[in-house]
Design a protein around this motif. Sequence first.
Motif, PDB file in Angstrom:
ATOM      1  N   SER A 150       7.251 -14.989  11.680  1.00 41.59           N
ATOM      2  CA  SER A 150       8.099 -14.036  11.124  1.00 41.59           C
ATOM      3  C   SER A 150       7.171 -12.970  10.423  1.00 41.59           C
ATOM      4  O   SER A 150       6.287 -13.048  10.417  1.00 41.59           O
ATOM      5  N   PHE A 151       7.939 -11.927   9.983  1.00 41.14           N
ATOM      6  CA  PHE A 151       7.240 -10.676   9.533  1.00 41.14           C
ATOM      7  C   PHE A 151       8.020 -10.586   8.220  1.00 41.14           C
ATOM      8  O   PHE A 151       8.955 -11.047   7.851  1.00 41.14           O
ATOM      9  N   LYS A 152       7.157  -9.827   7.401  1.00 38.37           N
ATOM     10  CA  LYS A 152       7.792  -9.335   6.070  1.00 38.37           C
ATOM     11  C   LYS A 152       7.438  -7.841   5.962  1.00 38.37           C
ATOM     12  O   LYS A 152       6.615  -7.160   6.409  1.00 38.37           O
ATOM     13  N   PRO A 153       8.277  -7.219   5.087  1.00 35.74           N
ATOM     14  CA  PRO A 153       8.310  -5.592   5.085  1.00 35.74           C
ATOM     15  C   PRO A 153       7.087  -5.242   4.400  1.00 35.74           C
ATOM     16  O   PRO A 153       6.475  -6.069   3.331  1.00 35.74           O
ATOM     17  N   ALA A 154       6.505  -4.108   4.618  1.00 39.51           N
ATOM     18  CA  ALA A 154       5.267  -3.435   3.945  1.00 39.51           C
ATOM     19  C   ALA A 154       5.440  -1.826   3.775  1.00 39.51           C
ATOM     20  O   ALA A 154       6.095  -1.287   4.860  1.00 39.51           O
ATOM     21  N   VAL A 155       4.875  -1.330   2.904  1.00 34.04           N
ATOM     22  CA  VAL A 155       4.824   0.150   2.801  1.00 34.04           C
ATOM     23  C   VAL A 155       3.407   0.500   2.956  1.00 34.04           C
ATOM     24  O   VAL A 155       2.464  -0.178   2.140  1.00 34.04           O
ATOM     25  N   LEU A 156       3.285   1.524   3.450  1.00 36.68           N
ATOM     26  CA  LEU A 156       1.767   2.100   3.981  1.00 36.68           C
ATOM     27  C   LEU A 156       1.284   3.176   3.063  1.00 36.68           C
ATOM     28  O   LEU A 156       2.242   3.635   2.203  1.00 36.68           O
ATOM     29  N   ASP A 157       0.237   3.575   3.125  1.00 40.16           N
ATOM     30  CA  ASP A 157      -0.263   4.739   2.044  1.00 40.16           C
ATOM     31  C   ASP A 157       0.325   5.854   2.377  1.00 40.16           C
ATOM     32  O   ASP A 157       0.467   6.731   1.603  1.00 40.16           O
ATOM     33  N   ASN A 158       1.078   6.157   3.848  1.00 44.14           N
ATOM     34  CA  ASN A 158       1.691   7.417   3.891  1.00 44.14           C
ATOM     35  C   ASN A 158       3.122   7.292   3.746  1.00 44.14           C
ATOM     36  O   ASN A 158       3.985   8.229   4.005  1.00 44.14           O
ATOM     37  N   GLY A 159       3.682   6.079   3.311  1.00 43.68           N
ATOM     38  CA  GLY A 159       4.999   5.946   2.880  1.00 43.68           C
ATOM     39  C   GLY A 159       5.943   5.305   3.687  1.00 43.68           C
ATOM     40  O   GLY A 159       7.025   5.121   3.640  1.00 43.68           O
ATOM     41  N   VAL A 160       5.341   4.983   5.021  1.00 40.92           N
ATOM     42  CA  VAL A 160       6.160   4.485   5.993  1.00 40.92           C
ATOM     43  C   VAL A 160       6.289   3.137   5.727  1.00 40.92           C
ATOM     44  O   VAL A 160       5.369   2.376   5.385  1.00 40.92           O
ATOM     45  N   ARG A 161       7.388   2.608   6.369  1.00 39.10           N
ATOM     46  CA  ARG A 161       7.649   0.982   6.170  1.00 39.10           C
ATOM     47  C   ARG A 161       7.727   0.341   7.352  1.00 39.10           C
ATOM     48  O   ARG A 161       8.344   0.970   8.592  1.00 39.10           O
ATOM     49  N   VAL A 162       6.802  -0.614   7.445  1.00 37.78           N
ATOM     50  CA  VAL A 162       6.542  -1.395   8.793  1.00 37.78           C
ATOM     51  C   VAL A 162       6.684  -2.812   8.491  1.00 37.78           C
ATOM     52  O   VAL A 162       6.674  -3.207   7.273  1.00 37.78           O
ATOM     53  N   SER A 163       6.914  -3.701   9.425  1.00 39.98           N
ATOM     54  CA  SER A 163       6.947  -5.132   9.348  1.00 39.98           C
ATOM     55  C   SER A 163       5.625  -5.716   9.425  1.00 39.98           C
ATOM     56  O   SER A 163       4.897  -5.219  10.576  1.00 39.98           O
ATOM     57  N   VAL A 164       5.096  -6.355   8.644  1.00 34.83           N
ATOM     58  CA  VAL A 164       3.611  -7.113   9.035  1.00 34.83           C
ATOM     59  C   VAL A 164       3.668  -8.602   9.293  1.00 34.83           C
ATOM     60  O   VAL A 164       4.643  -9.259   8.238  1.00 34.83           O
ATOM     61  N   PRO A 165       2.671  -9.246   9.591  1.00 36.00           N
ATOM     62  CA  PRO A 165       2.859 -10.780   9.639  1.00 36.00           C
ATOM     63  C   PRO A 165       2.441 -11.219   8.103  1.00 36.00           C
ATOM     64  O   PRO A 165       1.982 -10.533   7.303  1.00 36.00           O
ATOM     65  N   PRO A 166       2.826 -12.552   7.803  1.00 35.17           N
ATOM     66  CA  PRO A 166       2.662 -12.977   6.384  1.00 35.17           C
ATOM     67  C   PRO A 166       1.373 -13.175   5.856  1.00 35.17           C
ATOM     68  O   PRO A 166       1.292 -12.951   4.756  1.00 35.17           O
ATOM     69  N   PHE A 167       0.216 -13.069   6.706  1.00 34.55           N
ATOM     70  CA  PHE A 167      -0.856 -13.113   6.164  1.00 34.55           C
ATOM     71  C   PHE A 167      -1.517 -11.984   5.663  1.00 34.55           C
ATOM     72  O   PHE A 167      -2.353 -11.829   5.238  1.00 34.55           O
ATOM     73  N   VAL A 168      -0.667 -10.775   5.954  1.00 40.15           N
ATOM     74  CA  VAL A 168      -1.482  -9.559   5.506  1.00 40.15           C
ATOM     75  C   VAL A 168      -1.045  -8.874   4.090  1.00 40.15           C
ATOM     76  O   VAL A 168      -0.047  -9.423   3.712  1.00 40.15           O
ATOM     77  N   ALA A 169      -2.117  -8.980   3.254  1.00 38.22           N
ATOM     78  CA  ALA A 169      -2.048  -8.811   1.690  1.00 38.22           C
ATOM     79  C   ALA A 169      -1.918  -7.298   1.622  1.00 38.22           C
ATOM     80  O   ALA A 169      -2.308  -6.565   2.027  1.00 38.22           O
ATOM     81  N   GLN A 170      -1.529  -7.034   0.099  1.00 33.94           N
ATOM     82  CA  GLN A 170      -1.832  -5.752  -0.361  1.00 33.94           C
ATOM     83  C   GLN A 170      -2.878  -5.505  -0.366  1.00 33.94           C
ATOM     84  O   GLN A 170      -4.107  -6.116  -0.568  1.00 33.94           O
ATOM     85  N   ASP A 171      -3.294  -3.883  -0.112  1.00 33.31           N
ATOM     86  CA  ASP A 171      -4.528  -3.223  -0.125  1.00 33.31           C
ATOM     87  C   ASP A 171      -5.430  -3.322   1.093  1.00 33.31           C
ATOM     88  O   ASP A 171      -6.638  -3.133   0.967  1.00 33.31           O
ATOM     89  N   GLU A 172      -4.884  -4.302   2.264  1.00 37.30           N
ATOM     90  CA  GLU A 172      -5.571  -4.302   3.180  1.00 37.30           C
ATOM     91  C   GLU A 172      -5.366  -3.197   4.092  1.00 37.30           C
ATOM     92  O   GLU A 172      -4.151  -2.517   4.226  1.00 37.30           O
ATOM     93  N   MET A 173      -6.277  -3.068   5.032  1.00 32.55           N
ATOM     94  CA  MET A 173      -6.237  -2.076   6.125  1.00 32.55           C
ATOM     95  C   MET A 173      -5.771  -2.641   7.389  1.00 32.55           C
ATOM     96  O   MET A 173      -5.990  -3.728   7.896  1.00 32.55           O
ATOM     97  N   ILE A 174      -4.732  -2.229   7.977  1.00 34.78           N
ATOM     98  CA  ILE A 174      -4.040  -2.428   9.154  1.00 34.78           C
ATOM     99  C   ILE A 174      -3.912  -1.292  10.342  1.00 34.78           C
ATOM    100  O   ILE A 174      -4.176  -0.068   9.690  1.00 34.78           O
ATOM    101  N   VAL A 175      -3.970  -1.599  11.413  1.00 34.72           N
ATOM    102  CA  VAL A 175      -3.697  -0.594  12.637  1.00 34.72           C
ATOM    103  C   VAL A 175      -2.302  -0.723  13.167  1.00 34.72           C
ATOM    104  O   VAL A 175      -1.655  -1.683  13.243  1.00 34.72           O
ATOM    105  N   VAL A 176      -1.952   0.592  13.002  1.00 29.70           N
ATOM    106  CA  VAL A 176      -0.420   0.773  13.372  1.00 29.70           C
ATOM    107  C   VAL A 176      -0.317   1.464  14.839  1.00 29.70           C
ATOM    108  O   VAL A 176      -1.072   2.632  15.124  1.00 29.70           O
ATOM    109  N   ASN A 177       0.549   1.013  15.882  1.00 30.51           N
ATOM    110  CA  ASN A 177       0.998   1.654  17.135  1.00 30.51           C
ATOM    111  C   ASN A 177       1.788   2.727  16.801  1.00 30.51           C
ATOM    112  O   ASN A 177       3.008   2.637  16.172  1.00 30.51           O
TER     113      ASN A 177
END
Length: 187
Positions: A150-177
């Motif tokens: 399952s995925f949960k909603p997240a807001v990135l530092d540029n304001g874009v909303r994406v869905s991330v896996p449940p293990f991703v926490a706030q203030d974490e760096m992720i790679v977006v396609n």
Amino acid sequence: MPKINGNEIRPGNVLEHNDGLWAAVKVDHVKPGKGGAFAQVELRNLRNGSKLNERFRSADKVERVRLEQKDMQFLYEDSGQLIFMDTETYDQVQLAAEILGDRRPFLQDGMTIVVEFYDAEALNATLPQKVTCQVVETEPVVKGQTAANSFKPAVLDNGVRVSVPPFVAQDEMIVVNTETMEYSERA
């Protein structure tokens, strides 16, 4: 310039059509029960951004244009214009911010992107396929919930909303396609 058949058109191809330069955005190959097969092509004008739906039969010949590609560095945005610099000659080029569409928020200061030219005229810009962003807002990690797909909603530092896996926490760096605008991996 090489001429190609109408059924050889692929998304991303640049064509000279109706006295203009058009990029193929979407191509659907249709085989009706009656009559010959054709390609239904959605085209976007590289100079003014207008769109056009065109039908090409396999017998139709269209001119495919090869654009010169250069790596350029993004400097800044000024009243709707994006300013880029050639890192070898230090020449500056400006393009309309709308050229990136909904991928515009992923453009970061100093980022190297590919700018496409036709006879020294800058026409298009392409972002890198993957961009690193920071998660600024998401639900907290719930222990034991990471096994489900399952995925949960997240807001990135540029304001874009994406869905991330449940293990991703706030203030974490992720790679977006940037092509699919989806989570790819942890940074």
